[in-house]
Design a protein around this motif. Structure first.
Motif, PDB file in Angstrom:
ATOM      1  N   MET A  97       0.834  -1.197   0.000  1.00 12.22           N
ATOM      2  CA  MET A  97       0.000   0.000   0.000  1.00 12.22           C
ATOM      3  C   MET A  97       0.878   1.260   0.000  1.00 12.22           C
ATOM      4  O   MET A  97       2.081   1.183   0.240  1.00 12.22           O
ATOM      5  CB  MET A  97      -0.897  -0.011   1.243  1.00 12.22           C
ATOM      6  N   PRO A  98       0.293   2.433  -0.240  1.00 12.38           N
ATOM      7  CA  PRO A  98       1.078   3.667  -0.235  1.00 12.38           C
ATOM      8  C   PRO A  98       1.871   3.893   1.061  1.00 12.38           C
ATOM      9  O   PRO A  98       2.970   4.444   1.022  1.00 12.38           O
ATOM     10  CB  PRO A  98       0.027   4.764  -0.440  1.00 12.38           C
ATOM     11  N   ALA A  99       1.365   3.436   2.187  1.00 14.77           N
ATOM     12  CA  ALA A  99       2.095   3.597   3.460  1.00 14.77           C
ATOM     13  C   ALA A  99       3.396   2.798   3.480  1.00 14.77           C
ATOM     14  O   ALA A  99       4.265   3.045   4.311  1.00 14.77           O
ATOM     15  CB  ALA A  99       1.209   3.168   4.627  1.00 14.77           C
ATOM     16  N   ASP A 100       3.564   1.847   2.554  1.00 13.53           N
ATOM     17  CA  ASP A 100       4.765   1.007   2.482  1.00 13.53           C
ATOM     18  C   ASP A 100       5.828   1.592   1.555  1.00 13.53           C
ATOM     19  O   ASP A 100       6.865   0.982   1.338  1.00 13.53           O
ATOM     20  CB  ASP A 100       4.388  -0.404   1.998  1.00 13.53           C
ATOM     21  N   MET A 101       5.583   2.802   1.014  1.00 11.80           N
ATOM     22  CA  MET A 101       6.504   3.430   0.061  1.00 11.80           C
ATOM     23  C   MET A 101       7.643   4.160   0.755  1.00 11.80           C
ATOM     24  O   MET A 101       7.473   4.696   1.845  1.00 11.80           O
ATOM     25  CB  MET A 101       5.780   4.470  -0.803  1.00 11.80           C
ATOM     26  N   ASN A 102       8.768   4.209   0.047  1.00 15.65           N
ATOM     27  CA  ASN A 102       9.880   5.050   0.491  1.00 15.65           C
ATOM     28  C   ASN A 102       9.793   6.400  -0.220  1.00 15.65           C
ATOM     29  O   ASN A 102       8.843   6.659  -0.966  1.00 15.65           O
ATOM     30  CB  ASN A 102      11.228   4.353   0.235  1.00 15.65           C
ATOM     31  N   GLY A 103      10.762   7.267  -0.009  1.00 13.06           N
ATOM     32  CA  GLY A 103      10.755   8.601  -0.603  1.00 13.06           C
ATOM     33  C   GLY A 103      10.872   8.618  -2.112  1.00 13.06           C
ATOM     34  O   GLY A 103      10.581   9.630  -2.751  1.00 13.06           O
ATOM     35  N   ASN A 104      11.281   7.503  -2.717  1.00 11.58           N
ATOM     36  CA  ASN A 104      11.398   7.418  -4.171  1.00 11.58           C
ATOM     37  C   ASN A 104      10.127   6.910  -4.838  1.00 11.58           C
ATOM     38  O   ASN A 104      10.069   6.804  -6.054  1.00 11.58           O
ATOM     39  CB  ASN A 104      12.561   6.487  -4.555  1.00 11.58           C
ATOM     40  N   GLY A 105       9.136   6.553  -4.033  1.00 14.00           N
ATOM     41  CA  GLY A 105       7.890   6.046  -4.590  1.00 14.00           C
ATOM     42  C   GLY A 105       7.860   4.545  -4.778  1.00 14.00           C
ATOM     43  O   GLY A 105       6.884   4.000  -5.281  1.00 14.00           O
ATOM     44  N   ASP A 106       8.944   3.861  -4.387  1.00 10.42           N
ATOM     45  CA  ASP A 106       8.984   2.403  -4.449  1.00 10.42           C
ATOM     46  C   ASP A 106       8.670   1.858  -3.053  1.00 10.42           C
ATOM     47  O   ASP A 106       8.644   2.592  -2.073  1.00 10.42           O
ATOM     48  CB  ASP A 106      10.375   1.916  -4.882  1.00 10.42           C
ATOM     49  N   ILE A 107       8.476   0.557  -2.977  1.00 11.22           N
ATOM     50  CA  ILE A 107       8.191  -0.074  -1.686  1.00 11.22           C
ATOM     51  C   ILE A 107       9.497  -0.226  -0.910  1.00 11.22           C
ATOM     52  O   ILE A 107      10.524  -0.610  -1.468  1.00 11.22           O
ATOM     53  CB  ILE A 107       7.502  -1.435  -1.906  1.00 11.22           C
ATOM     54  N   PHE A 108       9.460   0.096   0.383  1.00 12.78           N
ATOM     55  CA  PHE A 108      10.626  -0.034   1.252  1.00 12.78           C
ATOM     56  C   PHE A 108      11.202  -1.441   1.163  1.00 12.78           C
ATOM     57  O   PHE A 108      10.463  -2.428   1.220  1.00 12.78           O
ATOM     58  CB  PHE A 108      10.240   0.190   2.724  1.00 12.78           C
ATOM     59  N   GLY A 109      12.514  -1.531   1.077  1.00 12.95           N
ATOM     60  CA  GLY A 109      13.181  -2.825   1.123  1.00 12.95           C
ATOM     61  C   GLY A 109      12.876  -3.564   2.412  1.00 12.95           C
ATOM     62  O   GLY A 109      12.733  -4.783   2.426  1.00 12.95           O
ATOM     63  N   GLY A 110      12.752  -2.835   3.505  1.00 13.42           N
ATOM     64  CA  GLY A 110      12.441  -3.450   4.785  1.00 13.42           C
ATOM     65  C   GLY A 110      11.085  -4.129   4.803  1.00 13.42           C
ATOM     66  O   GLY A 110      10.901  -5.149   5.462  1.00 13.42           O
ATOM     67  N   TRP A 111      10.118  -3.573   4.068  1.00 15.44           N
ATOM     68  CA  TRP A 111       8.802  -4.206   3.965  1.00 15.44           C
ATOM     69  C   TRP A 111       8.941  -5.560   3.286  1.00 15.44           C
ATOM     70  O   TRP A 111       8.388  -6.564   3.739  1.00 15.44           O
ATOM     71  CB  TRP A 111       7.829  -3.308   3.190  1.00 15.44           C
ATOM     72  N   VAL A 112       9.723  -5.593   2.207  1.00 16.47           N
ATOM     73  CA  VAL A 112       9.922  -6.836   1.472  1.00 16.47           C
ATOM     74  C   VAL A 112      10.646  -7.853   2.352  1.00 16.47           C
ATOM     75  O   VAL A 112      10.249  -9.024   2.427  1.00 16.47           O
ATOM     76  CB  VAL A 112      10.724  -6.594   0.169  1.00 16.47           C
ATOM     77  N   LEU A 113      11.699  -7.408   3.048  1.00 17.15           N
ATOM     78  CA  LEU A 113      12.439  -8.309   3.937  1.00 17.15           C
ATOM     79  C   LEU A 113      11.528  -8.900   5.005  1.00 17.15           C
ATOM     80  O   LEU A 113      11.619 -10.097   5.313  1.00 17.15           O
ATOM     81  CB  LEU A 113      13.597  -7.570   4.596  1.00 17.15           C
ATOM     82  N   SER A 114      10.661  -8.091   5.570  1.00 12.21           N
ATOM     83  CA  SER A 114       9.782  -8.600   6.628  1.00 12.21           C
ATOM     84  C   SER A 114       8.777  -9.608   6.074  1.00 12.21           C
ATOM     85  O   SER A 114       8.497 -10.621   6.722  1.00 12.21           O
ATOM     86  CB  SER A 114       9.074  -7.461   7.355  1.00 12.21           C
ATOM     87  N   GLN A 115       8.242  -9.356   4.890  1.00 15.19           N
ATOM     88  CA  GLN A 115       7.313 -10.309   4.277  1.00 15.19           C
ATOM     89  C   GLN A 115       8.020 -11.632   3.992  1.00 15.19           C
ATOM     90  O   GLN A 115       7.459 -12.711   4.218  1.00 15.19           O
ATOM     91  CB  GLN A 115       6.727  -9.736   2.983  1.00 15.19           C
ATOM     92  N   MET A 116       9.253 -11.552   3.502  1.00 16.25           N
ATOM     93  CA  MET A 116      10.028 -12.762   3.231  1.00 16.25           C
ATOM     94  C   MET A 116      10.332 -13.506   4.524  1.00 16.25           C
ATOM     95  O   MET A 116      10.292 -14.743   4.562  1.00 16.25           O
ATOM     96  CB  MET A 116      11.306 -12.414   2.474  1.00 16.25           C
ATOM     97  N   ASP A 117      10.633 -12.768   5.590  1.00 15.93           N
ATOM     98  CA  ASP A 117      10.922 -13.402   6.879  1.00 15.93           C
ATOM     99  C   ASP A 117       9.678 -14.103   7.427  1.00 15.93           C
ATOM    100  O   ASP A 117       9.769 -15.216   7.959  1.00 15.93           O
ATOM    101  CB  ASP A 117      11.439 -12.362   7.868  1.00 15.93           C
ATOM    102  N   ILE A 118       8.524 -13.482   7.300  1.00 17.74           N
ATOM    103  CA  ILE A 118       7.281 -14.119   7.748  1.00 17.74           C
ATOM    104  C   ILE A 118       7.057 -15.420   6.971  1.00 17.74           C
ATOM    105  O   ILE A 118       6.779 -16.475   7.561  1.00 17.74           O
ATOM    106  CB  ILE A 118       6.084 -13.166   7.581  1.00 17.74           C
ATOM    107  N   ALA A 119       7.195 -15.353   5.651  1.00 13.36           N
ATOM    108  CA  ALA A 119       6.991 -16.541   4.815  1.00 13.36           C
ATOM    109  C   ALA A 119       8.011 -17.628   5.152  1.00 13.36           C
ATOM    110  O   ALA A 119       7.659 -18.802   5.305  1.00 13.36           O
ATOM    111  CB  ALA A 119       7.085 -16.162   3.340  1.00 13.36           C
ATOM    112  N   GLY A 120       9.278 -17.246   5.281  1.00 11.13           N
ATOM    113  CA  GLY A 120      10.316 -18.218   5.615  1.00 11.13           C
ATOM    114  C   GLY A 120      10.091 -18.839   6.972  1.00 11.13           C
ATOM    115  O   GLY A 120      10.339 -20.035   7.176  1.00 11.13           O
ATOM    116  N   GLY A 121       9.610 -18.038   7.917  1.00 10.46           N
ATOM    117  CA  GLY A 121       9.321 -18.550   9.251  1.00 10.46           C
ATOM    118  C   GLY A 121       8.210 -19.589   9.238  1.00 10.46           C
ATOM    119  O   GLY A 121       8.251 -20.563   9.994  1.00 10.46           O
ATOM    120  N   ILE A 122       7.230 -19.407   8.378  1.00  7.50           N
ATOM    121  CA  ILE A 122       6.146 -20.388   8.239  1.00  7.50           C
ATOM    122  C   ILE A 122       6.714 -21.705   7.731  1.00  7.50           C
ATOM    123  O   ILE A 122       6.428 -22.785   8.272  1.00  7.50           O
ATOM    124  CB  ILE A 122       5.043 -19.858   7.303  1.00  7.50           C
TER     125      ILE A 122
END
Length: 138
Positions: free
Chosen positions: A28-53
């Motif tokens: 969502m827009p709240a997940d964007m960084n100052g460049n208009g892309d999604i924060f790398g940290g958001w992606v890392l956290s989603q990957m960590d959640i999936a990997g943890g499962i």
């Protein structure tokens, strides 16, 4: 077997090599960084959640993340992309396991898959006291 990535970032894993789909999300827009892309940290956290499962299933219990290795960002993720995270266990030690993660996006209404991120997460199985415990064999 690998298949070419249509937009760069190296070859994508075949569906069999990619592992199971674990999470599908739309940032969502709240997940964007100052460049208009999604924060790398958001992606890392989603990957960590999936990997943890995946790791918890393999360990048949609680796990903790102990390392993120070989993380590579190939392409940006945009608001409106459909983000799918896949993973599979690639190594099991006595109490630890490595999970290979791959993040794939489809841009808005375009069904073409694009690999945007990949990495290896290491998890350790823990007991009820938070101490490492053996991962069940098999």
């Amino acid at each position: 077997m690998t298949v070419p990535d249509t937009v760069g970032g190296g070859a994508m894993l075949s569906p069999a090599e990619r592992g199971e789909p674990v999470i599908r999300s739309a940032p969502m827009p709240a997940d964007m960084n100052g460049n208009g892309d999604i924060f790398g940290g958001w992606v890392l956290s989603q990957m960590d959640i999936a990997g943890g499962i995946i790791a918890a299933r393999r360990a048949q219990g609680r796990v903790v993340t102990v390392a993120v290795d070989a993380m590579t960002f190939h392409q940006p993720i945009k608001v409106g992309d459909i983000v799918s995270i896949y993973g599979r266990v690639i190594r099991v030690g006595r109490s630890s396991m490595a999970v290979k993660m791959e993040t794939i996006v489809a841009r808005r209404l375009d069904p073409t898959e694009i690999k945007v991120t990949e990495g290896v997460y290491t998890y350790v199985a823990i007991d009820e006291h938070g101490r490492p415990r053996p991962v069940p064999q098999g």
